[in-house]
Design an enzyme around this catalytic site. Structure first.
Site: not given
Ligand code: NDP
Length: 444
Positions: A124, A164
């Site tokens: 990561k 991510d």
């Molecule tokens: P994105 O950046 O596309 O979206 C993240 C979302 O989560 C946004 O809506 C963001 O809001 C919100 N968010 C982020 N940090 C916080 C926080 N501290 N408190 C509240 N809301 C938060 O990321 P992904 O959708 O790619 O990833 C989401 C999760 O899925 C993560 O845990 C990631 O590790 C996991 N994941 C992702 C994969 C992938 O293929 N993308 C694969 C496997 C797991 P805001 O816009 O306000 O920041």
């Protein structure tokens, strides 16, 4: 091996790394019994070798904003374990990024990648760079600066980064471009690339779709139909969007979404049309989820998470530790039947205990969100063969992988009373493969 003793030792050696301790302890607790049935593991000190990353790179990233001001951020890459394949794992850009968070994610990734059946190790990376409010050219310059340091340590057979939080197709494109320029090679070193330069169909959708495929498998064990089920989804980024898309396709009704400022509750359900609006809002305009509430006239709650709302299924898709013990109790009291994690480690240990005590269907992210890295693995295969598979081909492979992960969880996680402890199942299944590979390769 005693899980608690290993944890105490790690806490002493690596203090202040709460997320890393949390992730490690969850796995150690689950595998303790199986591990202790193999004295050869203990003799090879497998546990410490598995808990401590192979190496950690940390570096300064310096970039210039549109006004000519110079900024520095920290950049990291944790290469956790390459026992079963090249290091593989996403890159996160978020102000909260720290070595502890990346160490937990790289550790989890090792077991998740093992579960996928594909040959990928765990890694990561990321930076405390905050992409919010930055122009596209600032993001590009940052990505280029980040890669101008990291490029030496990655490669198609060494370490393959992906997206991510804060890193989607745009950022992967910028990083890939700089990597290609520096190495003078066009290789499959990143996954999540654009379709015009080696990306795989279904990769953007894979984590969310896979999450729902896993949920369907869990529901099947109880003979429950997903149709009409009201779903509480958190986040509004990549994973949340495609989780919603598949839920809608399956006849379920997503009613919430969130971002770091608050959540929306749409009692009439998020439809395909409303979801298209969310995708545009987030991808094109980088807007806030509160704007959804203004556009569709529904409830918005600032500085809160959606777990107090009534729903049948919860799908946390935002970030780590976003459901605490109290919120888990509220979900149980409101009649939730299943929790399928799209995010990594979104439930605290207290929340997991609440779900398991209530004998709910509870899928940890390392199983239910493995669809993303699975299709990344398929992207690597397509790049190596210099071919592209069709949507149907990739989707059917994704479905098969998610079903296979589910089967393995049931195999290793079914308890005496018949309850499937998916945490235990996923951890044991993921661990055994990595452990066997490490044993075969000697003490290195
Ligand atoms: P994105 O950046 O596309 O979206 C993240 C979302 O989560 C946004 O809506 C963001 O809001 C919100 N968010 C982020 N940090 C916080 C926080 N501290 N408190 C509240 N809301 C938060 O990321 P992904 O959708 O790619 O990833 C989401 C999760 O899925 C993560 O845990 C990631 O590790 C996991 N994941 C992702 C994969 C992938 O293929 N993308 C694969 C496997 C797991 P805001 O816009 O306000 O920041």
């Amino acid at each position: 091996m005693k899980a608690i003793e290993v944890l105490e030792d790690l806490k002493r050696r690596f203090p202040h790394e709460q997320e890393y301790h949390q992730a490690v302890f969850e796995v150690l607790e689950s595998i303790e019994e199986v591990y202790n049935q193999h004295p050869e593991f203990e003799k090879a000190n497998l546990i410490e070798r598995l808990c401590i990353p192979d190496r950690i790179f940390s570096f300064r990233v310096t970039w210039v904003d549109d006004k000519g001001n110079t900024h520095t951020n920290m950049g990291y890459r944790i290469q956790h374990c390459n026992a079963i394949g090249p290091y593989k794992g996403g890159v996160r850009f978020h102000s909260s990024v720290s070595p502890s968070i990346l160490k937990f994610l790289a550790f989890e990734q090792t077991f998740k990648n093992s579960l996928t059946t594909l040959p990928m190790g765990g890694a990561k990376g990321g930076s405390d760079f905050n992409p919010k409010g930055k122009s596209a050219t600032e993001v590009m310059r940052f990505c280029q600066a980040f890669i101008s340091e990291l490029w030496r340590h990655i490669g198609p057979d060494t370490d393959v980064p992906a997206g991510d939080i804060g890193v989607g197709g745009r950022e992967v494109g910028y990083m890939f471009g700089m990597y290609k320029k520096l190495t003078r090679e066009f290789t499959g070193t990143f996954t999540g690339k654009g379709l015009t330069f080696g990306g795989s169909l279904i990769r953007p959708e894979a984590t969310g779709y896979g999450n729902v495929y896993f949920l369907l498998e869990m529901l099947k064990t109880k003979g429950i139909d997903i149709k009409g089920k009201r779903c509480l989804v958190s986040g509004s980024g990549n994973v949340a969007q495609y989780t919603c898309e598949k839920l809608i396709e399956m006849g379920a009704i997503p009613v919430t979404l969130s971002d770091s400022n608050g959540y929306i509750y749409d009692p009439e359900g998020i439809t395909t049309e409303k979801l298209e609006y969310v995708k545009e809002l987030k991808e094109l305009y980088r807007g806030r989820i509160s704007e959804y509430a203004e556009t569709y006239g529904c409830k918005y709650v600032a500085n809160a998470r959606p777990w107090g709302e009534k729903g049948d299924i919860a799908l946390p898709c935002a970030t780590q530790n976003e459901i605490n013990g109290e919120e888990a109790k509220a979900l149980v009291a409101n009649g939730v039947i299943a929790i399928s994690e799209g995010a990594n480690m979104p439930s605290t240990p207290e929340a997991i205990e609440v779900f398991q005590q209530a004998k709910l269907l509870y899928a940890p992210g390392k199983a239910s969100n493995a669809g993303g890295v699975s299709v990344s693995g398929l992207e690597m295969t397509q790049n190596s063969e210099r071919i592209s598979w069709s949507t149907e081909e990739v989707d059917s492979k994704l479905k098969w992988i998610m079903q296979n992960i589910h089967e393995n969880c049931v195999k290793y996680g079914t308890e005496a009373d018949g309850y499937v402890n998916y945490v235990k199942g996923a951890n044991i299944a993921g661990f055994i493969k990595v452990a066997r590979a490490m044993m075969s390769q000697g003490i290195i």
